[in-house]
Scaffold this motif. Structure first.
Motif, PDB file in Angstrom:
ATOM      1  N   LEU A   1      43.649 151.054 109.269  1.00 21.97           N
ATOM      2  CA  LEU A   1      42.797 151.050 108.092  1.00 21.97           C
ATOM      3  C   LEU A   1      43.022 149.719 107.385  1.00 21.97           C
ATOM      4  N   MET A   2      41.972 148.898 107.314  1.00 18.53           N
ATOM      5  CA  MET A   2      42.103 147.565 106.725  1.00 18.53           C
ATOM      6  C   MET A   2      41.854 147.599 105.218  1.00 18.53           C
ATOM      7  N   LEU A   3      42.644 146.792 104.506  1.00 19.00           N
ATOM      8  CA  LEU A   3      42.479 146.619 103.073  1.00 19.00           C
ATOM      9  C   LEU A   3      42.292 145.130 102.785  1.00 19.00           C
ATOM     10  N   THR A   4      41.320 144.794 101.930  1.00 18.61           N
ATOM     11  CA  THR A   4      41.131 143.380 101.636  1.00 18.61           C
ATOM     12  C   THR A   4      40.313 143.186 100.377  1.00 18.61           C
ATOM     13  N   ALA A   5      40.494 142.031  99.761  1.00 14.43           N
ATOM     14  CA  ALA A   5      39.648 141.635  98.640  1.00 14.43           C
ATOM     15  C   ALA A   5      38.388 140.946  99.149  1.00 14.43           C
ATOM     16  N   ARG A   6      38.350 140.647 100.446  1.00 13.87           N
ATOM     17  CA  ARG A   6      37.192 139.991 101.050  1.00 13.87           C
ATOM     18  C   ARG A   6      36.190 141.058 101.477  1.00 13.87           C
TER      19      ARG A   6
ATOM     20  N   MET B   1      38.531 149.214 103.634  1.00 10.58           N
ATOM     21  CA  MET B   1      38.387 149.394 102.193  1.00 10.58           C
ATOM     22  C   MET B   1      38.561 148.061 101.490  1.00 10.58           C
ATOM     23  N   THR B   2      37.729 147.826 100.482  1.00 10.94           N
ATOM     24  CA  THR B   2      37.823 146.586  99.721  1.00 10.94           C
ATOM     25  C   THR B   2      38.519 146.843  98.384  1.00 10.94           C
ATOM     26  N   LYS B   3      39.265 145.842  97.940  1.00 12.19           N
ATOM     27  CA  LYS B   3      39.960 145.918  96.654  1.00 12.19           C
ATOM     28  C   LYS B   3      38.994 145.507  95.539  1.00 12.19           C
ATOM     29  N   PRO B   4      39.144 146.105  94.356  1.00 15.66           N
ATOM     30  CA  PRO B   4      40.093 147.170  94.000  1.00 15.66           C
ATOM     31  C   PRO B   4      39.620 148.527  94.513  1.00 15.66           C
ATOM     32  N   TYR B   5      40.561 149.413  94.724  1.00 15.67           N
ATOM     33  CA  TYR B   5      40.242 150.751  95.198  1.00 15.67           C
ATOM     34  C   TYR B   5      41.118 151.742  94.430  1.00 15.67           C
ATOM     35  N   SER B   6      40.716 152.990  94.409  1.00 15.75           N
ATOM     36  CA  SER B   6      41.527 154.007  93.748  1.00 15.75           C
ATOM     37  C   SER B   6      42.495 154.606  94.754  1.00 15.75           C
ATOM     38  N   PRO B   7      43.737 154.891  94.343  1.00 12.74           N
ATOM     39  CA  PRO B   7      44.691 155.538  95.257  1.00 12.74           C
ATOM     40  C   PRO B   7      44.163 156.844  95.828  1.00 12.74           C
ATOM     41  N   ARG B   8      43.403 157.603  95.039  1.00 12.50           N
ATOM     42  CA  ARG B   8      42.871 158.874  95.528  1.00 12.50           C
ATOM     43  C   ARG B   8      41.888 158.650  96.672  1.00 12.50           C
ATOM     44  N   GLU B   9      41.037 157.629  96.532  1.00 13.86           N
ATOM     45  CA  GLU B   9      40.093 157.352  97.610  1.00 13.86           C
ATOM     46  C   GLU B   9      40.827 156.871  98.856  1.00 13.86           C
ATOM     47  N   LEU B  10      41.850 156.027  98.670  1.00 16.99           N
ATOM     48  CA  LEU B  10      42.620 155.545  99.818  1.00 16.99           C
ATOM     49  C   LEU B  10      43.266 156.707 100.553  1.00 16.99           C
ATOM     50  N   MET B  11      43.880 157.656  99.822  1.00 13.86           N
ATOM     51  CA  MET B  11      44.519 158.797 100.473  1.00 13.86           C
ATOM     52  C   MET B  11      43.484 159.651 101.211  1.00 13.86           C
ATOM     53  N   ALA B  12      42.299 159.782 100.632  1.00 10.90           N
ATOM     54  CA  ALA B  12      41.246 160.552 101.296  1.00 10.90           C
ATOM     55  C   ALA B  12      40.825 159.865 102.593  1.00 10.90           C
TER      56      ALA B  12
END
Length: 232
Positions: free
Chosen positions: A77-82, A100-111
């Motif tokens: 699962l990739m995370l980035t500001a790009r 997923m792009t930053k910013p993100y909510s912890p709840r959405e990331l866990m889902a």
């Protein structure tokens, strides 16, 4: 649905937030802060999921994902500001399971993490035996965070557990203090290489019949430490 998750994120505050969120859901977590460490840990421990920041030092997230896809089918699962379309498409073309792009909510990331784990079928329960590493009379259970020495339970701190897990996974390999320190970064980021000597001393007290004459956790003078006794 418990899993072993590797988090590769160079922003320590973000990494700690992700680590705490994962722990709160019952997952086992290792945190690293550069791409080389992410590759080394993924190849050593075969996590159920890699949460991978793209803007990593040493090797960026694209390079890590490309290398992992050449080695194994570990979900990523990739995370980035790009957030440009080209970046998203490149990440998915390299084999990322989600993005997923930053910013993100912890709840959405866990889902999102739950969805990727459910889809991949690579939870720790699905491969229970793979979570236990045995070497030199030691049994290190990654899922339950339990250590046994000759069948007797051993109480370990989180840093001690990670050191034993690394050494039991590769018995007879000589680890430098820097390498062992990297194993503990998710728990004690303020430690120095000399702190590893203290951890080893404490582990000898817990696992050696005579800590002054160790037969398991051996010093390799001028280099570091190794676990002697071989894989079981």
């Amino acid at each position: 649905m418990c899993a072993y998750v590797l988090v590769a994120e160079d922003d320590e505050m973000q990494a700690e937030l992700i680590r705490r969120s994962l722990l709160s859901e019952g997952h086992t977590v290792t945190v690293v802060h550069d791409g080389r460490a992410a590759l080394d840990e993924a190849r050593r421990s075969r996590p159920d999921l890699v949460v991978l920041d793209l803007m990593l030092p040493v090797i960026d997230g694209f390079g890590v994902c490309r290398a992992l896809r050449g080695d194994d089918d570990i979900p990523v699962l990739m995370l980035t500001a790009r957030s440009t379309e080209d970046d998203v498409l490149l990440g998915l073309e390299l084999g990322a399971d989600d993005y997923m792009t930053k910013p993100y909510s912890p709840r959405e990331l866990m889902a999102r993490i739950r969805t990727v784990l459910r889809r991949s079928g690579r939870t720790a329960e699905d491969r229970r035996e793979d979570t236990v590493v045995r070497a030199a009379g030691l049994s290190v259970d990654r899922l339950r965070h339990e250590v046994r020495c000759d069948g007797v339970p051993v109480e370990c701190t989180p840093a001690e557990f990670e050191i034993l897990l690394a050494m039991a996974s590769e018995p007879e390999r000589v680890f430098t203090r820097r390498q062992l320190l990297q194993c503990t970064r998710g728990f004690d980021r303020s430690s120095t290489e000399r702190a590893i000597d203290v951890h080893i001393m404490n582990l000898r007290r817990k696992t050696e019949a005579d800590p002054r004459r160790p037969v398991r956790l051996l010093t390799v003078f001028g280099f570091g430490y190794k676990l002697s006794g071989g894989r079981e």
